[in-house]
Design a protein around this motif. Structure first.
Motif, PDB file in Angstrom:
ATOM      1  N   TYR A  55       0.849  -1.188   0.000  1.00 17.67           N
ATOM      2  CA  TYR A  55       0.000   0.000   0.000  1.00 17.67           C
ATOM      3  C   TYR A  55       0.887   1.242   0.000  1.00 17.67           C
ATOM      4  N   LEU A  56       0.477   2.239  -0.758  1.00 13.45           N
ATOM      5  CA  LEU A  56       1.229   3.490  -0.808  1.00 13.45           C
ATOM      6  C   LEU A  56       0.955   4.293   0.454  1.00 13.45           C
ATOM      7  N   THR A  57       2.017   4.614   1.212  1.00  6.39           N
ATOM      8  CA  THR A  57       1.858   5.362   2.465  1.00  6.39           C
ATOM      9  C   THR A  57       2.946   6.424   2.565  1.00  6.39           C
ATOM     10  N   HIS A  58       2.780   7.323   3.536  1.00  5.67           N
ATOM     11  CA  HIS A  58       3.786   8.335   3.885  1.00  5.67           C
ATOM     12  C   HIS A  58       4.261   9.128   2.670  1.00  5.67           C
ATOM     13  N   VAL A  59       3.321   9.608   1.875  1.00  2.00           N
ATOM     14  CA  VAL A  59       3.679  10.443   0.732  1.00  2.00           C
ATOM     15  C   VAL A  59       4.202  11.786   1.251  1.00  2.00           C
ATOM     16  N   GLN A  60       5.436  12.136   0.875  1.00  2.22           N
ATOM     17  CA  GLN A  60       6.117  13.298   1.443  1.00  2.22           C
ATOM     18  C   GLN A  60       6.174  14.509   0.512  1.00  2.22           C
ATOM     19  N   ALA A  61       5.751  14.354  -0.740  1.00  3.40           N
ATOM     20  CA  ALA A  61       5.842  15.481  -1.682  1.00  3.40           C
ATOM     21  C   ALA A  61       4.602  15.501  -2.563  1.00  3.40           C
ATOM     22  N   GLU A  62       4.100  16.690  -2.827  1.00  7.61           N
ATOM     23  CA  GLU A  62       2.902  16.841  -3.648  1.00  7.61           C
ATOM     24  C   GLU A  62       3.283  17.077  -5.097  1.00  7.61           C
ATOM     25  N   ALA A  63       2.289  16.960  -5.977  1.00  8.51           N
ATOM     26  CA  ALA A  63       2.507  17.260  -7.391  1.00  8.51           C
ATOM     27  C   ALA A  63       2.988  18.700  -7.539  1.00  8.51           C
ATOM     28  N   GLY A  64       3.991  18.885  -8.382  1.00 11.89           N
ATOM     29  CA  GLY A  64       4.565  20.201  -8.588  1.00 11.89           C
ATOM     30  C   GLY A  64       5.820  20.462  -7.782  1.00 11.89           C
ATOM     31  N   ALA A  65       6.119  19.573  -6.801  1.00 11.70           N
ATOM     32  CA  ALA A  65       7.293  19.782  -5.951  1.00 11.70           C
ATOM     33  C   ALA A  65       8.561  19.306  -6.650  1.00 11.70           C
ATOM     34  N   ASP A  66       9.650  20.039  -6.447  1.00 12.73           N
ATOM     35  CA  ASP A  66      10.983  19.622  -6.912  1.00 12.73           C
ATOM     36  C   ASP A  66      11.665  18.883  -5.771  1.00 12.73           C
ATOM     37  N   VAL A  67      12.045  17.635  -6.026  1.00 10.12           N
ATOM     38  CA  VAL A  67      12.610  16.777  -4.979  1.00 10.12           C
ATOM     39  C   VAL A  67      14.046  16.410  -5.350  1.00 10.12           C
ATOM     40  N   PRO A  68      14.995  16.552  -4.426  1.00  5.77           N
ATOM     41  CA  PRO A  68      16.381  16.153  -4.722  1.00  5.77           C
ATOM     42  C   PRO A  68      16.469  14.661  -5.033  1.00  5.77           C
ATOM     43  N   VAL A  69      17.328  14.319  -5.973  1.00  5.45           N
ATOM     44  CA  VAL A  69      17.557  12.924  -6.340  1.00  5.45           C
ATOM     45  C   VAL A  69      18.020  12.139  -5.116  1.00  5.45           C
ATOM     46  N   GLY A  70      17.447  10.951  -4.932  1.00  3.52           N
ATOM     47  CA  GLY A  70      17.839  10.084  -3.831  1.00  3.52           C
ATOM     48  C   GLY A  70      17.002  10.258  -2.577  1.00  3.52           C
ATOM     49  N   HIS A  71      16.150  11.296  -2.502  1.00  7.33           N
ATOM     50  CA  HIS A  71      15.325  11.503  -1.316  1.00  7.33           C
ATOM     51  C   HIS A  71      14.116  10.566  -1.326  1.00  7.33           C
ATOM     52  N   VAL A  72      13.779  10.062  -0.148  1.00  7.53           N
ATOM     53  CA  VAL A  72      12.607   9.204   0.000  1.00  7.53           C
ATOM     54  C   VAL A  72      11.356  10.066  -0.038  1.00  7.53           C
ATOM     55  N   ILE A  73      10.415   9.732  -0.944  1.00  8.03           N
ATOM     56  CA  ILE A  73       9.211  10.557  -1.066  1.00  8.03           C
ATOM     57  C   ILE A  73       7.945   9.796  -0.693  1.00  8.03           C
ATOM     58  N   ALA A  74       8.078   8.477  -0.452  1.00 11.23           N
ATOM     59  CA  ALA A  74       6.921   7.687  -0.029  1.00 11.23           C
ATOM     60  C   ALA A  74       7.414   6.303   0.384  1.00 11.23           C
ATOM     61  N   LEU A  75       6.501   5.522   0.951  1.00 14.92           N
ATOM     62  CA  LEU A  75       6.784   4.134   1.297  1.00 14.92           C
ATOM     63  C   LEU A  75       5.730   3.231   0.674  1.00 14.92           C
ATOM     64  N   VAL A  76       6.115   2.006   0.387  1.00 14.61           N
ATOM     65  CA  VAL A  76       5.156   0.956   0.041  1.00 14.61           C
ATOM     66  C   VAL A  76       5.150   0.002   1.224  1.00 14.61           C
ATOM     67  N   SER A  77       4.060   0.044   2.008  1.00 16.61           N
ATOM     68  CA  SER A  77       3.980  -0.692   3.266  1.00 16.61           C
ATOM     69  C   SER A  77       3.069  -1.901   3.142  1.00 16.61           C
ATOM     70  N   GLU A  78       3.139  -2.756   4.154  1.00 15.79           N
ATOM     71  CA  GLU A  78       2.310  -3.974   4.163  1.00 15.79           C
ATOM     72  C   GLU A  78       0.859  -3.649   4.481  1.00 15.79           C
ATOM     73  N   MET A  79       0.623  -2.538   5.180  1.00 18.73           N
ATOM     74  CA  MET A  79      -0.736  -2.147   5.549  1.00 18.73           C
ATOM     75  C   MET A  79      -0.999  -0.728   5.078  1.00 18.73           C
ATOM     76  N   ALA A  80      -2.271  -0.437   4.828  1.00 19.25           N
ATOM     77  CA  ALA A  80      -2.637   0.886   4.342  1.00 19.25           C
ATOM     78  C   ALA A  80      -2.337   1.956   5.385  1.00 19.25           C
ATOM     79  N   GLU A  81      -2.565   1.661   6.638  1.00 15.64           N
ATOM     80  CA  GLU A  81      -2.255   2.582   7.719  1.00 15.64           C
ATOM     81  C   GLU A  81      -1.070   2.017   8.471  1.00 15.64           C
TER      82      GLU A  81
END
Length: 435
Positions: A55-81
């Motif tokens: 499940y896609l969780t912990h999304v850290q950046a919104e559409a339109g954001a410039d994110v440095p290469v290598g930065h974590v922007i989300a997680l794929v977790s075993e549970m939705a919450e």
């Protein structure tokens, strides 16, 4: 354990990527390979896939954001919450030690493919303190598909090397630093060790050290120091793309250099050493090469290829041939070179549906060569072994003849028989073997 979704490097000189849009929302179920978001660089817009099921969780950046290469922007977790916290970006992974690194331009491990997680350092072309220009080759990196040369990307001096040859560095991790001025204290690190180790200064010699040194007999040519043979951890041969390509064209076996203990990675100059090596005695024995032929009363592939183009949108018949050949090898994934009409195209065939077959990276060494001579007047072949096993298709009346040629070290006798038998069955009754 959650899987990190990082901002990938889609170009050698890329520092950031702009999130164009999220294709999945936080909490949505995803499968490995699903497109999660679109990222824009100065050259293209590309989709970034999920690294795992979950499940896609912990999304850290919104559409339109410039994110440095290598930065974590989300997680794929075993549970939705999930209560898991997002890991820090790779650049901060060393904590306090990171402050000891010289200032300058960070060189990251690039992503040479969308499914690539790591890259193996084949060779550093520049050493600590060396001056570099933006277009200079800094290092070579090997993935499961190819070996590529990576440029420095900026003028300056090599101030830090943070991974050693044969080590696998995660995509997006900083593996070198290039400073604008010559570094006073260059840093050498290893991914495995993790701690910084500056090059040790040469100790001052003892008063009588020079006298003792003179008294030592000079080493004979046979005792001369030779660079240790560097090998990859999993036994793969390390070589530059140009050396691999020329070796393939010239019919040279890089394994012979490795067996002789010649230092890796191999470069074009090493091919001259290979050419000068004496011919192997095994080449004159009956087991040095294998030559097998299977005759089929009918060719079932032509009808299947037409059906696949109309009903399964598989319009590249050569890609389908590559898929059948890879399935006959019995490997999870393989690179197949298909030669027909005087042209050659290489395909990367992963496990799964034929729709996943893509063209291989340039200079990829094939696991098998498929030579399609059905439209020619050639009826029999005996061309000898090449750098990979070769399957040749020729017409035999209203049927088909398939010839397998390979060196003895490529396939054992039983493996050669199995490969030819499986491929012949697939060419005669293609649909049956896919069900």
């Amino acid at each position: 354990m959650p899987h990190e979704v990082i901002m990938p490097a889609l170009g050698m000189a890329q520092d950031t990527g702009k999130i164009v849009s999220w294709l999945k929302s936080s909490g949505d179920p995803v499968k490995a390979g699903d497109a999660l978001f679109e990222v824009e660089t100065d050259k293209a817009v590309m989709e970034v896939e999920s690294p795992a099921d979950g499940y896609l969780t912990h999304v850290q950046a919104e559409a339109g954001a410039d994110v440095p290469v290598g930065h974590v922007i989300a997680l794929v977790s075993e549970m939705a919450e999930s209560s898991d916290t997002v890991a820090k970006a790779p650049a901060d992974a060393d904590g306090g030690d990171q402050t000891a690194l010289p200032e300058g331009k960070a060189v990251i491990m690039p992503a040479l493919g969308m499914a690539q997680d790591t890259g193996v350092i084949v060779a550093w072309h520049k050493g600590l303190g060396d001056p570099v220009a933006a277009g200079d080759i800094l290092f070579e990196v090997e993935t499961d598909k190819a070996t590529m040369e990576v440029e420095a990307g900026v003028d300056g001096f090599v101030a830090a090397l943070l991974a050693e040859v044969t080590e696998a560095a995660p995509v997006g991790d900083t593996i070198a630093i290039i400073s604008s001025e010559a570094p006073a204290n260059p840093v050498q690190r290893s991914i495995a060790g993790g701690t910084a180790s500056k090059p040790a200064a040469t100790p001052a010699p003892a008063p009588n050290a020079k006298a003792k040194e003179k008294s030592k007999p000079a080493p004979s040519p046979k005792q001369g120091s030779k660079s240790p043979a560097i090998r990859s951890a999993d036994g793969r041969i390390l070589a530059s793309p140009k050396a691999r390509r020329l070796a393939l064209v010239q019919g040279l076996d890089l394994n012979r250099l490795a067996e002789a203990g010649h230092p890796q990675p191999f470069h074009v100059a090493d091919l001259e050493v290979l050419k000068a090596m004496p011919a192997q005695a095994v080449e004159t024995t009956a087991t040095s090469s294998r030559h097998l032929t299977a005759d089929l009363p009918t060719d079932g592939f032509a009808d299947f290829a037409e059906w696949a183009a109309e009903n399964a949108d598989l319009k590249d018949a050569n890609a389908v041939l590559a898929g059948l050949a890879a399935a006959s090898l019995g490997q999870d994934a393989a690179t197949i070179a298909v030669e027909s009409f005087g042209q050659s195209r290489a395909y990367f065939v992963p496990a799964g549906a034929f729709s996943n077959i893509v063209e291989a990276e340039e200079d990829s060494a094939p696991d098998l060569i498929l030579r399609d001579l059905r439209m020619s007047r050639v009826s029999t072949v005996s061309l000898g072994a090449e750098n990979a096993p070769v399957l040749t298709l020729t017409r035999a009346g209203s049927g088909l003849s398939i010839t397998l040629e390979c060196a003895g070290h490529h396939l054992s006798a039983s493996e050669a028989v199995s490969l030819l038998s499986k491929f012949a069955g697939r060419m005669e009754q293609t649909l049956r073997h896919l069900l």
